[in-house]
Design a protein around this motif. Structure first.
Motif, PDB file in Angstrom:
ATOM      1  N   ARG A  47       0.841  -1.216   0.000  1.00 28.66           N
ATOM      2  CA  ARG A  47       0.000   0.000   0.000  1.00 28.66           C
ATOM      3  C   ARG A  47       0.868   1.256   0.000  1.00 28.66           C
ATOM      4  O   ARG A  47       0.492   2.285  -0.558  1.00 28.66           O
ATOM      5  CB  ARG A  47      -0.977  -0.017   1.182  1.00 28.66           C
ATOM      6  CG  ARG A  47      -1.968  -1.175   1.112  1.00 28.66           C
ATOM      7  CD  ARG A  47      -3.025  -1.113   2.186  1.00 28.66           C
ATOM      8  NE  ARG A  47      -4.188  -0.330   1.782  1.00 28.66           N
ATOM      9  CZ  ARG A  47      -5.100  -0.719   0.905  1.00 28.66           C
ATOM     10  NH1 ARG A  47      -4.983  -1.889   0.325  1.00 28.66           N
ATOM     11  NH2 ARG A  47      -6.118   0.053   0.594  1.00 28.66           N
ATOM     12  N   GLY A  51       1.152   4.158  -3.111  1.00 24.52           N
ATOM     13  CA  GLY A  51       0.722   5.511  -2.734  1.00 24.52           C
ATOM     14  C   GLY A  51      -0.646   5.546  -2.085  1.00 24.52           C
ATOM     15  O   GLY A  51      -1.268   6.600  -2.009  1.00 24.52           O
ATOM     16  N   LEU A  52      -1.122   4.389  -1.619  1.00 27.09           N
ATOM     17  CA  LEU A  52      -2.407   4.370  -0.911  1.00 27.09           C
ATOM     18  C   LEU A  52      -2.237   4.859   0.525  1.00 27.09           C
ATOM     19  O   LEU A  52      -3.193   5.281   1.157  1.00 27.09           O
ATOM     20  CB  LEU A  52      -2.994   2.955  -0.901  1.00 27.09           C
ATOM     21  CG  LEU A  52      -3.513   2.460  -2.249  1.00 27.09           C
ATOM     22  CD1 LEU A  52      -3.715   0.954  -2.233  1.00 27.09           C
ATOM     23  CD2 LEU A  52      -4.808   3.144  -2.615  1.00 27.09           C
ATOM     24  N   MET A  53      -0.994   4.782   1.001  1.00 28.29           N
ATOM     25  CA  MET A  53      -0.701   5.289   2.342  1.00 28.29           C
ATOM     26  C   MET A  53       0.604   6.063   2.298  1.00 28.29           C
ATOM     27  O   MET A  53       1.457   5.826   1.437  1.00 28.29           O
ATOM     28  CB  MET A  53      -0.591   4.120   3.329  1.00 28.29           C
ATOM     29  CG  MET A  53      -1.903   3.382   3.500  1.00 28.29           C
ATOM     30  SD  MET A  53      -1.985   2.345   4.960  1.00 28.29           S
ATOM     31  CE  MET A  53      -0.611   1.286   4.718  1.00 28.29           C
TER      32      MET A  53
ATOM     33  N   ARG B 118      -5.803  11.334  -6.601  1.00 25.90           N
ATOM     34  CA  ARG B 118      -6.893  11.402  -5.619  1.00 25.90           C
ATOM     35  C   ARG B 118      -7.797  12.598  -5.907  1.00 25.90           C
ATOM     36  O   ARG B 118      -9.013  12.495  -5.804  1.00 25.90           O
ATOM     37  CB  ARG B 118      -6.305  11.525  -4.216  1.00 25.90           C
ATOM     38  CG  ARG B 118      -5.561  10.279  -3.778  1.00 25.90           C
ATOM     39  CD  ARG B 118      -4.634  10.593  -2.637  1.00 25.90           C
ATOM     40  NE  ARG B 118      -3.967   9.384  -2.185  1.00 25.90           N
ATOM     41  CZ  ARG B 118      -4.071   8.870  -0.960  1.00 25.90           C
ATOM     42  NH1 ARG B 118      -4.782   9.497  -0.053  1.00 25.90           N
ATOM     43  NH2 ARG B 118      -3.453   7.768  -0.641  1.00 25.90           N
ATOM     44  N   ASP B 267      -4.611   8.402   4.528  1.00 29.23           N
ATOM     45  CA  ASP B 267      -4.266   7.019   4.181  1.00 29.23           C
ATOM     46  C   ASP B 267      -5.515   6.269   3.757  1.00 29.23           C
ATOM     47  O   ASP B 267      -6.587   6.489   4.317  1.00 29.23           O
ATOM     48  CB  ASP B 267      -3.687   6.295   5.408  1.00 29.23           C
ATOM     49  CG  ASP B 267      -2.248   6.712   5.683  1.00 29.23           C
ATOM     50  OD1 ASP B 267      -1.625   7.323   4.799  1.00 29.23           O
ATOM     51  OD2 ASP B 267      -1.760   6.411   6.777  1.00 29.23           O
ATOM     52  N   PHE B 268      -5.347   5.386   2.791  1.00 28.99           N
ATOM     53  CA  PHE B 268      -6.434   4.464   2.444  1.00 28.99           C
ATOM     54  C   PHE B 268      -6.026   3.077   2.941  1.00 28.99           C
ATOM     55  O   PHE B 268      -5.310   2.351   2.253  1.00 28.99           O
ATOM     56  CB  PHE B 268      -6.673   4.426   0.929  1.00 28.99           C
ATOM     57  CG  PHE B 268      -7.198   5.712   0.363  1.00 28.99           C
ATOM     58  CD1 PHE B 268      -8.159   6.448   1.029  1.00 28.99           C
ATOM     59  CD2 PHE B 268      -6.724   6.196  -0.836  1.00 28.99           C
ATOM     60  CE1 PHE B 268      -8.644   7.639   0.511  1.00 28.99           C
ATOM     61  CE2 PHE B 268      -7.200   7.380  -1.377  1.00 28.99           C
ATOM     62  CZ  PHE B 268      -8.164   8.107  -0.692  1.00 28.99           C
TER      63      PHE B 268
END
Lengths: 297, 271
Positions: A47, A51-53, B118, B267-268
């Protein structure tokens, strides 16, 4: 240039560290296995790479671009299959290819349908009517269809039957030969062993081992079975390279971390009438580098 | 990229939009149809029950001591709680799709496996929410206009210009509530949690507006209620209030911007 590079990569969830100072370097054309138990930090790493976090410390780069700042740019060259793959209910192969093609700005229908044919996936079945294996296949098609330079696969074979696993391994090997880099996270050791050139193992968010499988095999202890002519008197005479795990009368089994010659010499001098020594597999490597060290704080 | 995301969002929301558009058209047509007969006995009812008169005055935005004219009564259809509930329900459903909805159903990984930013996804979702709003409002207005055009000539009917002004103000309410909904959704990982919070905010805003004439503490903070800036009777009397529109659109835009920046930084995590 490293395709994936991380330096001191760390991520905390509140006070709990999920990943701590991870240094990785994955090279072009490599099939890289990322191993660890559940909760070891594999998915967190992925993740962060996507780049999700945002990392709490350190940084990660893919193809020279920062994984947090340049995430959209990176994804033009990346194919990703998440571990817990969930698709939109409306998605079938055709709909998904049309939608992903529009977003990627490329015509993906033809290569996508070819992949679907190769995987034996009916292009008209919607995701909400698919089995887990079929959904996984569709996820793989969407990850492979734009011929990415890097494939990131989180537990890619879960839900696939053995025939599909073979096709996937063939497909990934093909992509690797064509120059693509493959990063596979898994706890299926046999899968990684079949597929990967190099592996890294993580434990509690820390990298405990990185290396080429062949080199690691030479460093790892090997399984041995010893058959004595008579009962052995005591364990105090055993060489330090031998760890006995099981004794059944005159037959002992365990692991040997020295050279084969040294074992042969010791066996001859100590009443061993027969012995076998096996090449170390990933299972034993994993046990050695991961599970046994887990016992020691 | 945004075009592809907009097409994807439309594909996922068109049924919902169609459902709410048809629903709003039917409710407005029905309200417009039943209003004239109800109006005939209303004067007696309002004289007998002053509380109903006060509540109606609050709803329409006229002062309590001012007479409620037949023309003012025509605007009831645009402030009816069922109409407001439909509009707010629709935008709550749309504005909680991203990121809360995507995280909740696990499809955020599919979206961000693609070369999209995003902010890009946020903008695409905002476009679809606003476009959907236009469709829903247009259908509602069409339902109202269709029934109103079939009324006998002696029944009071709003001018098209007045209806459009009220509709414009109501759309500004839609923008403000939607912006706040996006802001809530930007902080949540669960869509149901986001929806509950938005429902609580909208309900509190609605109640605050009705409590203000009766309760001093509520009167001091009535400016926090979205309905304080949507008073159809005042629009008929003085025309559209630029101040009200500016407040509503300003709140919506600021909340939407805050939501976009929150989404860009958060964050996801997998849930």
């Amino acid at each position: 240039m490293a395709v994936i590079l991380t330096r001191g990569l760390g991520k905390h969830y509140g006070a709990r560290p999920a990943l701590d100072h991870l240094d990785l370097e994955v090279h072009e054309g490599e099939v890289f296995g990322f191993l660890g138990n559940n909760g070891a930090g594999k998915t967190t790493t992925i993740r962060l790479l996507l780049g999700l976090m945002r990392p709490t410390r350190g940084a990660a780069w893919i193809l020279g671009h920062d994984c947090w700042r340049d995430a959209p740019r990176i994804k033009a060259d990346v194919g990703y299959v998440p571990g817990d793959l969930r698709l939109y209910p409306w998605m079938n192969v055709r709909g998904a290819l049309a939608s992903v093609g529009r977003i990627r700005g490329r015509h993906l229908m033809r290569p996508g349908l070819e992949l679907a044919e190769r995987f034996g996936l009916d292009p008209s079945v919607r995701a909400n009517a698919m089995s887990r294996g079929m959904r996984q296949q569709l996820g793989l098609i969407l990850a492979l269809v734009h011929e990415p330079r890097l494939l990131i696969l989180d537990e890619p074979t879960s839900g696939l039957d053995p025939r599909m696993r073979d096709r996937l391994v063939d497909c990934l090997r093909e992509r690797s030969r064509a120059g693509a880099t493959v990063f596979v996270s898994s706890h299926e050791l046999s899968e990684v062993e079949r597929l990967c050139d190099r592996v890294a193992m993580v434990r509690e968010g820390r990298s405990v081992m990185v290396g080429e499988l062949d080199v690691l095999r030479t460093q790892a202890s090997r399984s041995v079975t010893l058959r004595f002519a008579a009962e052995r008197p005591s364990a105090s005479d055993l060489p330090s390279d031998l760890v006995v795990r099981h004794r059944a009368g005159r037959v002992w089994s365990g692991s040997w971390s020295g050279s084969s010659d040294a074992l042969a010499m010791w066996a001859k001098a100590n009443g061993v009438v027969d012995f076998s020594i096996e090449a170390p597999d990933l299972e034993s490597l994993f046990r050695e580098y991961y599970l046994e060290r887990e016992k020691t704080p | 990229m945004i075009g592809g995301l907009v097409v994807k969002a439309i594909r996922e929301t068109w049924r919902l939009t169609a459902l709410f558009a048809i629903g709003l058209a039917m409710v407005l047509a029905l309200l417009t149809h039943i209003l004239p007969p109800l109006q005939k006995g209303l004067d007696g009812l309002l004289a007998a029950l002053p509380i109903v008169r006060t509540l109606l005055a609050v709803l329409l935005g006229s002062s309590a001591d001012e007479p409620i004219t037949a023309r003012m009564m025509q605007t009831v259809v645009w402030v009816h709680p069922v109409v407001l509930a439909l509009i707010w329900g629709y935008e709550t459903a749309l504005c909680t799709r991203y990121p809360a909805g995507e995280i909740d159903r696990g499809t955020i990984d599919i979206v961000f496996g693609l070369p999209v930013s995003r902010r890009g996804v946020f903008i695409a979702e905002t476009i679809v929410w606003l476009l959907g709003g236009v469709v829903v409002f247009a259908c509602g207005a069409a339902g109202h206009a269709w029934v109103a055009s079939r009324r006998p000539a002696d029944v009071a009917t709003l001018e098209i210009g007045d209806s459009l002004k009220i509709l414009g103000n109501l759309f500004a309410v839609f923008v403000a509530v939607g912006g706040v909904a996006q802001c809530v959704a930007a902080w949540c990982d669960r869509r149901s949690t986001a929806m509950l919070i938005i429902f609580a905010i909208v309900l509190a805003s609605f109640l605050l507006h009705f409590l203000a004439p009766f309760w001093e503490p509520a009167r001091t903070v009535v400016g926090l209620s979205v309905l304080h800036y949507y008073q159809p009777a005042r629009i008929l009397e003085r025309g559209l209030s630029v101040r009200d529109l500016a407040v509503l659109i300003g709140v919506g835009a600021a909340a939407s911007f805050a939501a976009c920046e929150t989404v860009a930084r958060r964050d996801f995590r997998a849930v």
